[in-house]
Design a protein around this motif. Structure first.
Motif, PDB file in Angstrom:
ATOM      1  N   ASN A  55      29.265  52.494  23.331  1.00  0.00           N
ATOM      2  CA  ASN A  55      28.939  53.023  22.093  1.00  0.00           C
ATOM      3  C   ASN A  55      29.902  52.592  20.736  1.00  0.00           C
ATOM      4  N   ASP A  56      30.979  52.247  21.258  1.00  0.00           N
ATOM      5  CA  ASP A  56      32.146  51.606  20.369  1.00  0.00           C
ATOM      6  C   ASP A  56      31.754  50.547  19.642  1.00  0.00           C
ATOM      7  N   LEU A  57      30.736  49.774  20.183  1.00  0.00           N
ATOM      8  CA  LEU A  57      30.331  48.568  19.458  1.00  0.00           C
ATOM      9  C   LEU A  57      29.649  48.807  18.247  1.00  0.00           C
ATOM     10  N   ARG A  58      29.370  50.010  17.872  1.00  0.00           N
ATOM     11  CA  ARG A  58      28.654  50.429  16.587  1.00  0.00           C
ATOM     12  C   ARG A  58      29.499  50.282  15.676  1.00  0.00           C
ATOM     13  N   CYS A  59      30.542  51.212  15.589  1.00  0.00           N
ATOM     14  CA  CYS A  59      31.492  51.482  14.542  1.00  0.00           C
ATOM     15  C   CYS A  59      32.916  51.735  15.161  1.00  0.00           C
ATOM     16  N   ASN A  60      33.322  51.020  16.349  1.00  0.00           N
ATOM     17  CA  ASN A  60      34.567  51.024  16.671  1.00  0.00           C
ATOM     18  C   ASN A  60      34.715  52.460  17.385  1.00  0.00           C
ATOM     19  N   VAL A  61      35.971  52.492  17.900  1.00  0.00           N
ATOM     20  CA  VAL A  61      36.583  53.595  18.829  1.00  0.00           C
ATOM     21  C   VAL A  61      36.514  54.955  17.680  1.00  0.00           C
ATOM     22  N   ASN A  62      36.229  56.031  18.124  1.00  0.00           N
ATOM     23  CA  ASN A  62      35.950  57.276  17.141  1.00  0.00           C
ATOM     24  C   ASN A  62      35.013  56.923  15.950  1.00  0.00           C
ATOM     25  N   GLY A  63      34.329  56.048  15.900  1.00  0.00           N
ATOM     26  CA  GLY A  63      33.470  55.623  14.996  1.00  0.00           C
ATOM     27  C   GLY A  63      32.194  56.320  14.723  1.00  0.00           C
ATOM     28  N   ALA A  64      31.884  57.377  15.599  1.00  0.00           N
ATOM     29  CA  ALA A  64      30.387  58.035  15.563  1.00  0.00           C
ATOM     30  C   ALA A  64      30.255  59.054  14.665  1.00  0.00           C
ATOM     31  N   SER A  65      31.650  59.426  13.845  1.00  0.00           N
ATOM     32  CA  SER A  65      31.625  60.510  12.982  1.00  0.00           C
ATOM     33  C   SER A  65      32.240  59.939  11.520  1.00  0.00           C
ATOM     34  N   SER A 103      19.554  61.082   7.860  1.00  0.00           N
ATOM     35  CA  SER A 103      19.731  62.005   6.954  1.00  0.00           C
ATOM     36  C   SER A 103      20.548  61.293   6.126  1.00  0.00           C
ATOM     37  N   THR A 104      21.861  61.617   6.328  1.00  0.00           N
ATOM     38  CA  THR A 104      23.015  61.208   5.520  1.00  0.00           C
ATOM     39  C   THR A 104      23.878  60.086   6.386  1.00  0.00           C
ATOM     40  N   ALA A 105      24.744  58.911   5.661  1.00  0.00           N
ATOM     41  CA  ALA A 105      25.168  58.232   6.421  1.00  0.00           C
ATOM     42  C   ALA A 105      26.320  58.843   7.180  1.00  0.00           C
ATOM     43  N   ALA A 106      27.056  59.869   6.557  1.00  0.00           N
ATOM     44  CA  ALA A 106      28.159  60.739   7.044  1.00  0.00           C
ATOM     45  C   ALA A 106      27.799  61.347   8.588  1.00  0.00           C
ATOM     46  N   ALA A 107      26.416  61.501   8.613  1.00  0.00           N
ATOM     47  CA  ALA A 107      26.025  62.414   9.696  1.00  0.00           C
ATOM     48  C   ALA A 107      25.400  61.307  10.887  1.00  0.00           C
ATOM     49  N   TYR A 108      25.514  60.164  10.481  1.00  0.00           N
ATOM     50  CA  TYR A 108      24.727  59.298  11.512  1.00  0.00           C
ATOM     51  C   TYR A 108      25.688  58.741  12.232  1.00  0.00           C
ATOM     52  N   ASP A 109      25.431  58.538  13.653  1.00  0.00           N
ATOM     53  CA  ASP A 109      26.219  57.927  14.710  1.00  0.00           C
ATOM     54  C   ASP A 109      26.018  56.631  15.013  1.00  0.00           C
ATOM     55  N   GLY A 110      24.807  55.829  14.305  1.00  0.00           N
ATOM     56  CA  GLY A 110      24.388  54.615  14.669  1.00  0.00           C
ATOM     57  C   GLY A 110      23.689  54.376  15.838  1.00  0.00           C
ATOM     58  N   SER A 146      15.551  43.774  -1.728  1.00  0.00           N
ATOM     59  CA  SER A 146      14.179  44.774  -1.337  1.00  0.00           C
ATOM     60  C   SER A 146      14.439  45.546  -0.297  1.00  0.00           C
ATOM     61  N   VAL A 147      15.916  45.841   0.201  1.00  0.00           N
ATOM     62  CA  VAL A 147      16.084  46.812   1.285  1.00  0.00           C
ATOM     63  C   VAL A 147      15.678  48.234   0.614  1.00  0.00           C
ATOM     64  N   PRO A 148      15.084  49.199   1.303  1.00  0.00           N
ATOM     65  CA  PRO A 148      14.603  50.245   0.635  1.00  0.00           C
ATOM     66  C   PRO A 148      15.891  51.338   0.396  1.00  0.00           C
ATOM     67  N   THR A 149      15.629  52.188  -0.801  1.00  0.00           N
ATOM     68  CA  THR A 149      16.692  52.950  -1.147  1.00  0.00           C
ATOM     69  C   THR A 149      17.129  53.891   0.184  1.00  0.00           C
ATOM     70  N   GLY A 150      18.205  54.312   0.190  1.00  0.00           N
ATOM     71  CA  GLY A 150      18.622  55.280   1.273  1.00  0.00           C
ATOM     72  C   GLY A 150      20.241  55.125   1.446  1.00  0.00           C
ATOM     73  N   GLU A 151      20.450  56.151   2.332  1.00  0.00           N
ATOM     74  CA  GLU A 151      21.901  55.860   2.893  1.00  0.00           C
ATOM     75  C   GLU A 151      21.776  55.131   4.307  1.00  0.00           C
ATOM     76  N   TYR A 152      23.016  54.242   4.343  1.00  0.00           N
ATOM     77  CA  TYR A 152      22.816  53.311   5.353  1.00  0.00           C
ATOM     78  C   TYR A 152      24.457  53.197   5.966  1.00  0.00           C
ATOM     79  N   LEU A 153      24.667  52.789   7.149  1.00  0.00           N
ATOM     80  CA  LEU A 153      25.786  52.316   7.449  1.00  0.00           C
ATOM     81  C   LEU A 153      25.901  50.725   7.426  1.00  0.00           C
ATOM     82  N   LEU A 154      26.969  50.336   6.690  1.00  0.00           N
ATOM     83  CA  LEU A 154      27.183  48.913   6.851  1.00  0.00           C
ATOM     84  C   LEU A 154      28.037  48.499   7.588  1.00  0.00           C
TER      85      LEU A 154
END
Length: 227
Positions: A55-65, A103-110, A146-154
């Motif tokens: 799962n570290d492939l998403r946002c690196n080590v400790n990147g789930a939060s 919901s929010t980008a901050a709460a999303y673990d990817g 054209s990406v929809p409005t909202g919160e994202y992980l980039l």
């Protein structure tokens, strides 16, 4: 004496290896460069991720939060930039992904099948077939209009393939920023993929030997959605 010389050589090699690793740590949006990890989830060190099932492939080590990380507003169609601590050192492609937060980008673990690719930076080949890679300290991407409005992980990913598989293991250098897209459109980003799962040990762009008859290249992962 021979032992001490060998030990010194080993320590030196390890130090050089560590120095050749790198971290994406600054985000520039709306013409303003944020402070260290202000809008990017903190990366604990410059070691790469190498496990394709992690799962570290998403946002690196400790990147789930995203706790303690600010989410920055970004207008659809605008350009953002990420800066590293040092220039990318290892040959390999760079890719940008987005994933819409439930919901929010901050709460999303990817998690989930929610990631889509918006840019690839692969090698260029000259008339003689020699490859050149983009190895720098700064990389930019345009958020699709054209990406929809909202919160994202980039998510930015540089895949180092300088040690050919299977003798060597490709290395993923990853960071995730938290953005809130404004002024978005009605596009339907696709294809959507899950991470981990988007990259396989059989992908040609993963197993390629860049030192032997290297004349073309396909960046691993899904096709780019341009919006």
């Amino acid at each position: 004496m021979k032992f001490l010389c060998s030990l010194g050589l080993t320590v030196g090699l390890l130090a050089n290896l560590a120095q050749s690793h790198y971290i994406f740590q600054y985000l520039t949006a709306n013409g303003a460069k944020g402070s260290l990890f202000q809008n990017i989830r903190t990366v604990p060190n410059n070691s790469p991720v190498t496990d394709l099932a992690s799962n570290d492939l998403r946002c690196n080590v400790n990147g789930a939060s995203g706790s303690g990380v600010s989410t920055v507003s970004v207008k659809a169609g605008s350009t953002v930039t990420m800066d590293l601590d040092i220039a990318v050192y290892h040959q390999g492609p760079l890719s940008w992904y987005m994933a819409k937060a439930p919901s929010t980008a901050a709460a999303y673990d990817g998690s989930g099948t929610s990631w889509f690719k918006i840019k690839d930076v692969g090698p260029t080949f000259d008339s003689s077939g020699n490859a050149a890679w983009s190895l720098t300290t700064t990389y930019s991407v345009t958020i699709p209009a054209s990406v929809p409005t909202g919160e994202y992980l980039l998510r930015v990913q540089q895949l180092a393939i300088h040690n050919p598989y299977p003798a060597g293991i490709p290395q993923f250098y990853i960071s995730c920023a938290q953005i809130s897209v404004t002024g978005g459109g009605s596009g339907s980003p696709k294809p959507l993929v899950a991470i981990p799962g988007a990259f396989k040990a059989t992908d040609p762009g993963y197993v390629v030997n860049i030192y032997n008859n290297f004349k073309n290249y396909t960046v691993p992962g899904p096709a780019v959605w341009t919006g």
